[in-house]
Motif scaffolding. Structure first.
Motif: not given
Length: 215
Positions: A115-119, A121-127, A129-132, A150-159
């Motif tokens: 539903v949102s980026r808050d949903d 899982p932390a381990e998926i976000v960490a993985a 971010r490590e990839h980017f 990396v922050t820009g790529k994470m934002d695009k990924w969440f989208e």
């Protein structure tokens, strides 16, 4: 000294803005008066007011609502989505139920995972971010810019994986903006609790759709 006069806003202008935005009559009237009758400025005004309203109501409990469904042509793709609000009265309104159906259709067509980026899982976000981070480091970019990249790529990924951040049709708006608009119109906190997307022949939820739903 001259007195500033307010523009005369007629019922036709109010009706047109209401049809375009779904906002209430008095909200449309105030928006047109605040924008001197400029429709585009009035739409922007309503969006700003909607954001303020949504922030004010975000912490309120939402335990009522509906389960909406969307079945694509041929019955090979379907979605169930739970949309919550604060009262049963609002849950029964056409505006709220239409929003729930629209969101279910967007899940069918765009195949988000959460539903949102808050949903997420932390381990998926960490993985992710490590990839980017590894990608950015290998690209030879300046070290002092790696965090920004990396922050820009994470934002695009969440989208691409979060329903509320996906683009709405061919516009510059996000699906979350639809909910914000309805919060302003209906006066209650509204949130997507969960959804499930299924397609014939797929073993996992939220897989790629066979076809884009028609509007």
């Amino acid at each position: 000294m001259t007195m500033e006069t307010k523009p005369v806003i007629g019922p036709d202008e109010i009706r047109a803005l209401r049809e375009q935005t779904g906002a209430g009559v008095m909200d449309c009237k105030r928006a047109l008066e605040a924008s001197a009758g400029d429709v585009d400025a009035a739409v922007a005004y309503l969006r700003e007011q909607g954001l303020a309203t949504a922030r004010d109501k975000a912490g309120r409990e939402a335990r009522e609502g509906v389960i909406a469904s969307y079945i694509h042509h041929g019955s090979r793709l379907g979605v169930l989505l739970e949309l919550n609000c604060e009262t049963d009265f609002v849950a029964r309104t056409d505006d709220f139920q239409q929003l729930a159906r629209e969101l279910a259709m967007q899940v069918a067509g765009l195949s988000p995972t959460w539903v949102s980026r808050d949903d997420v899982p932390a381990e998926i976000v960490a993985a992710q971010r490590e990839h980017f981070s590894a990608e950015a480091a290998a690209s030879g970019r300046p070290p002092d810019r790696l965090d920004e990249i990396v922050t820009g790529k994470m934002d695009k990924w969440f989208e691409t994986v979060c329903l509320l951040e996906l683009p709405y049709r061919d516009t510059d708006r996000r699906i979350g903006d639809l909910i914000t608009d309805k919060v302003a119109v209906l006066g209650e906190n509204i949130r997507v609790a969960r959804f499930a997307r299924m397609a014939v022949g797929e073993n996992a939820l939220h897989a790629e759709p066979e076809a884009q739903p028609e509007p």
